[in-house]
Scaffold this motif. Structure first.
Motif, mmCIF file in Angstrom:
data_model
loop_
_atom_site.group_PDB
_atom_site.id
_atom_site.type_symbol
_atom_site.label_atom_id
_atom_site.label_comp_id
_atom_site.label_asym_id
_atom_site.label_seq_id
_atom_site.Cartn_x
_atom_site.Cartn_y
_atom_site.Cartn_z
ATOM 1 N N GLN A 253 72.989 -56.845 76.221
ATOM 2 C CA GLN A 253 73.487 -55.606 75.544
ATOM 3 C C GLN A 253 74.061 -54.825 76.449
ATOM 4 N N VAL A 254 74.815 -53.855 75.952
ATOM 5 C CA VAL A 254 75.548 -52.665 76.812
ATOM 6 C C VAL A 254 74.506 -51.618 76.652
ATOM 7 N N GLU A 255 73.801 -51.472 78.036
ATOM 8 C CA GLU A 255 72.672 -50.443 78.225
ATOM 9 C C GLU A 255 73.317 -48.958 78.125
ATOM 10 N N ASN A 256 74.416 -48.789 78.109
ATOM 11 C CA ASN A 256 74.977 -47.304 78.108
ATOM 12 C C ASN A 256 76.516 -47.573 77.583
ATOM 13 N N HIS A 257 76.984 -46.428 76.643
ATOM 14 C CA HIS A 257 78.165 -46.847 76.055
ATOM 15 C C HIS A 257 79.376 -46.603 77.072
ATOM 16 N N GLY A 258 78.885 -45.823 78.202
ATOM 17 C CA GLY A 258 79.969 -46.172 79.487
ATOM 18 C C GLY A 258 80.117 -47.251 80.381
ATOM 19 N N ASN A 259 79.228 -48.324 80.096
ATOM 20 C CA ASN A 259 79.166 -49.239 81.078
ATOM 21 C C ASN A 259 79.935 -50.429 80.349
ATOM 22 N N VAL A 260 80.911 -50.311 79.382
ATOM 23 C CA VAL A 260 81.496 -51.454 78.867
ATOM 24 C C VAL A 260 82.815 -51.827 79.747
ATOM 25 N N LYS A 261 82.740 -53.016 80.414
ATOM 26 C CA LYS A 261 83.723 -53.396 81.305
ATOM 27 C C LYS A 261 84.335 -54.728 80.979
ATOM 28 N N GLN A 262 85.657 -54.894 81.408
ATOM 29 C CA GLN A 262 86.057 -56.333 81.203
ATOM 30 C C GLN A 262 85.324 -57.526 82.162
ATOM 31 N N PHE A 263 85.717 -58.686 81.757
ATOM 32 C CA PHE A 263 85.118 -59.694 82.495
ATOM 33 C C PHE A 263 85.427 -59.682 84.029
ATOM 34 N N ASP A 264 86.614 -59.040 84.025
ATOM 35 C CA ASP A 264 87.320 -59.247 85.785
ATOM 36 C C ASP A 264 86.886 -57.863 86.374
ATOM 37 N N TYR A 265 86.231 -57.121 85.916
ATOM 38 C CA TYR A 265 85.691 -55.764 86.408
ATOM 39 C C TYR A 265 85.281 -55.995 87.644
ATOM 40 N N TYR A 266 84.260 -57.046 88.158
ATOM 41 C CA TYR A 266 84.142 -57.026 89.649
ATOM 42 C C TYR A 266 85.074 -57.671 90.527
ATOM 43 N N PHE A 267 85.865 -58.310 89.932
ATOM 44 C CA PHE A 267 87.064 -58.836 90.846
ATOM 45 C C PHE A 267 87.848 -57.654 91.117
ATOM 46 N N GLN A 268 88.171 -56.860 90.234
ATOM 47 C CA GLN A 268 88.958 -55.629 90.601
ATOM 48 C C GLN A 268 88.352 -54.834 91.638
ATOM 49 N N LEU A 269 86.952 -54.614 91.432
ATOM 50 C CA LEU A 269 86.394 -53.883 92.544
ATOM 51 C C LEU A 269 86.444 -54.310 93.759
ATOM 52 N N LEU A 270 86.246 -55.760 93.896
ATOM 53 C CA LEU A 270 86.373 -56.340 94.954
ATOM 54 C C LEU A 270 87.697 -56.207 95.758
ATOM 55 N N ARG A 271 88.633 -56.502 94.796
ATOM 56 C CA ARG A 271 90.008 -56.225 95.421
ATOM 57 C C ARG A 271 90.337 -54.696 95.798
ATOM 58 N N ASN A 272 89.832 -53.954 95.052
ATOM 59 C CA ASN A 272 89.942 -52.494 95.597
ATOM 60 C C ASN A 272 89.453 -52.176 96.863
ATOM 61 N N SER A 273 88.261 -52.679 96.979
ATOM 62 C CA SER A 273 87.342 -52.379 98.145
ATOM 63 C C SER A 273 87.514 -53.318 99.397
ATOM 64 N N PHE A 274 87.828 -54.500 99.329
ATOM 65 C CA PHE A 274 88.310 -55.283 100.375
ATOM 66 C C PHE A 274 89.842 -55.436 100.517
ATOM 67 N N GLY A 275 90.383 -55.393 99.687
ATOM 68 C CA GLY A 275 92.016 -55.591 99.549
ATOM 69 C C GLY A 275 92.088 -57.281 99.427
ATOM 70 N N LEU A 276 93.288 -57.600 99.008
ATOM 71 C CA LEU A 276 93.825 -58.846 98.842
ATOM 72 C C LEU A 276 93.643 -59.829 99.738
ATOM 73 N N LYS A 277 94.194 -59.242 101.261
ATOM 74 C CA LYS A 277 94.219 -60.091 102.397
ATOM 75 C C LYS A 277 92.781 -60.533 102.668
ATOM 76 N N VAL A 278 91.716 -59.738 102.554
ATOM 77 C CA VAL A 278 90.514 -60.230 102.956
ATOM 78 C C VAL A 278 90.124 -61.141 101.887
ATOM 79 N N LEU A 279 90.446 -60.991 100.609
ATOM 80 C CA LEU A 279 89.967 -62.110 99.847
ATOM 81 C C LEU A 279 90.456 -63.210 99.733
ATOM 82 N N SER A 280 91.689 -63.206 100.217
ATOM 83 C CA SER A 280 92.594 -64.663 100.367
ATOM 84 C C SER A 280 92.241 -65.081 101.617
#
Length: 597
Positions: A253-280
């Motif tokens: 379940q969603v613990e809090n109404h502010g924590n609803v995220k899409q399935f790719d939420y963590y990928f977007q986080l990793l892309r924003n923090s590492f950058g696509l070059k590092v992930l590549s």
């Protein structure tokens, strides 16, 4: 010469790691989520060590924070050494960062023998804001210590799978136990990756038939799982709370109404923090390892751990950015392996022979320099990014350090509902303060109110007779005289009753008495409309109408994680009437109200 250069760079890079972990560690006030609650848990255990097997909050058994207490024990240990405060709360996380750096050094050197992969991994990891920021490395939360113990577990287990020696197996089980005692069931999120690795390498049957394996797993069963059974005996209902808070309440379940995220939420986080070059680079380490099979097992293991952990947290209904922290070191190593394998494959093709150190420095500059510069600047010039939520905490901290605690006679008013960080600072001052939410406060004659938010101060001063006004920095202490007029002169309240759930939702419009074009919208928790539109109407001299229109969906200026959302509005000209329109997801009007301003 090569060894001297490697040692010099190791020392220099490790100095950077220490700087990132410790410099200005105590600058920020204690965070509300979840550091504030951990701090209260630790301080109450510090005062009452007989309750060391379970945590308390406000001197009651804590049924909201149901994690095992290893982190709290470490914080209490440092409170006894250094005294209560931010340092004691955050030292376990900072030291865990150092431990992670050492574990990467040991694991990479033991597995592939490359100093350059270690150096690059350190630079990529300790310049990543996702790992080095709040809720992981720099605050008293569970995630840095959990990352250390869970990584140590999987690193040692890999060593066991390659050597079959019992020592790394026993050590891995000890680290698994520590991970369980830190963050509970999350310690098992790496197990599917290990299981797949053993199947692919045809080692599962051999390990399961090993007597040493079954002897070693007694350690986490007795001390890890055993803690849960002991805690259930001491505080009946604990395992039920685990189910509600950690499984049914977070994963399904969603613990809090502010924590609803899409399935790719963590990928977007990793892309924003590492950058696509590092992930590549991390991604190409997999096919490149097939060209150099010496490193295939190592890369496969890290890849399976990363992917399975990533899938588990991505399929959870509740998604929070710190849940992905344990895979950031793995991605850093994989990206470094991508660079290393590219170098190994192409070095014989390059006509200009350069020292390996040149390649290392070039890669660090190209991939990490902007992030390294950013994290250094953040440590040298730290700043508070959420003044409204933490301004009072800084004043409580300063007053306590000056040994001039704030008065207990006043009610401290702001927009927050959840205030464990305030409670922690009140404990440090040995005071019992009344912290109240503005929307739940009915100011009456002879009340004593303290506020430091400009709109609230303006509201109080324009609506109530003030007998006495005192000041601590921009925190104003008001003594209210007797009055009989309504205290809602500057407050418009729009309410809507939903019959299906028998709940009343509301939006408050707080007007700035010193500026008739400035407003603050306050939305209460659980508001379910798809969109909201506000029409500020004014009448021109020729009797025509004009509107300032504000359309809202999720673009509120300030989101309280637990309570109210705020929006600051500045009109072009004063308005005389406000019409509120709320739409559902199908575009139907669910709420229409009009009020004079």
């Amino acid at each position: 010469m090569k060894t001297l250069v490697e040692k010099t760079l190791l020392i220099a890079t490790f100095t950077f790691v220490v700087f990132v972990c410790f410099y200005n560690l105590n600058f920020l006030a204690v965070r509300a989520y979840d550091e504030g609650r951990n701090a209260v848990n630790a301080f109450e255990m510090y005062l009452n060590p007989t309750s060391f097997l379970y945590t308390t909050f406000d001197n009651q058994i804590d049924t909201w924070n149901t994690k095992p207490p290893l982190l709290i024990w470490l914080q209490v240990l440092f409170m006894n050494i250094f005294g209560p405060g931010e340092w004691a709360i955050r030292l376990p996380s900072a030291l865990a960062g150092i431990g992670i750096a050492f574990m990467i050094l040991w694991f990479v050197k033991k597995s592939i023998g490359s100093t350059w992969v270690v150096l690059t991994s350190w630079c990529l990891l300790f310049s990543n804001w996702l790992f080095t920021g709040v809720h992981v490395l720099r605050t008293g939360d569970y995630d840095a210590t959990f990352t250390l113990f869970s990584l140590s577990f999987v690193f040692c287990f890999y060593n066991y799978s390659q050597s079959r020696h019992i020592k790394p197996l026993v050590i891995s089980c000890i680290f698994l136990t520590l991970a369980i005692l830190t963050k509970g069931i999350a310690a098992f999120f790496f197990l599917p990756g290990i299981f797949l690795f053993l199947i692919l390498n045809k080692k599962l049957k051999e390990i399961l038939l090993s007597l040493n394996f079954w002897k070693a797993i007694i350690i986490p069963l007795v001390f890890g799982v055993g803690y849960y059974l002991l805690r259930e005996i001491l505080t009946p209902g604990y395992i039920h709370q685990i189910w509600i808070n950690e499984i049914a309440g977070r994963y399904t379940q969603v613990e809090n109404h502010g924590n609803v995220k899409q399935f790719d939420y963590y990928f977007q986080l990793l892309r924003n923090s590492f950058g696509l070059k590092v992930l590549s680079l991390a991604a190409i380490s997999i096919p490149l390892s097939f060209l150099n099979k010496k490193y295939l097992s190592f890369v496969t293991y890290l890849t399976l751990l990363t992917l399975t952990f990533f899938l588990i947290v991505s399929t959870s209904k509740t998604k929070l950015f710190w849940y992905i922290a344990p895979v950031t070191p793995l991605i850093s190593i994989l990206a470094s392996m991508g660079i290393f394998l590219l170098f190994e494959i192409t070095k014989d093709l390059v006509k200009i022979k350069l020292p390996e150190v040149i390649y290392f420095l070039a890669v660090v500059f190209l991939l990490s320099y902007p992030n390294i510069k950013s994290v250094i600047n953040d440590r040298l010039k730290p700043r508070e990014t959420n003044i409204q939520q933490y301004s009072l905490a800084y004043k409580l901290r300063k007053a306590q350090k000056l040994n001039k605690p704030l008065s207990e006679e006043f009610k401290y008013v702001d927009f927050d509902l959840y205030k464990p960080h305030y409670l922690f600072y009140s404990y440090l001052s040995n005071r019992k303060y009344d912290f109240s939410n503005f929307n739940e406060t009915n100011i009456q004659s002879f009340d004593k109110i303290a506020a430091d938010i400009p709109a609230l101060k303006a509201y109080i001063e324009s609506n109530f007779p003030i007998v006495k006004k005192e000041k601590f920095e921009d925190l104003i202490f008001y003594s209210i005289a007797e009055f009989s007029h309504s205290n809602d002169a500057r407050l418009l309240r729009f309410q809507k009753h939903w019959d299906k759930n028998k709940e009343t939702k509301q939006i408050d419009i707080l007007r700035d008495p010193s500026d008739s074009t400035s407003y603050i919208l306050i939305k209460n928790e659980g508001f379910k409309l798809a969109s909201l539109s506000l029409y500020f109407r004014r009448t021109n001299p020729d009797q025509t109408f004009e509107y300032d229109v504000v359309h809202l969906s999720d673009n509120w200026d300030y989101k309280n994680h637990e309570g109210y959302d705020l929006k600051f509005i500045k009109l072009r000209n004063p308005a005389s009437q406000l019409e509120l329109k709320g739409l559902d997801s199908s575009g139907n009007e669910m709420w229409v109200q009009t009020k004079p301003l």
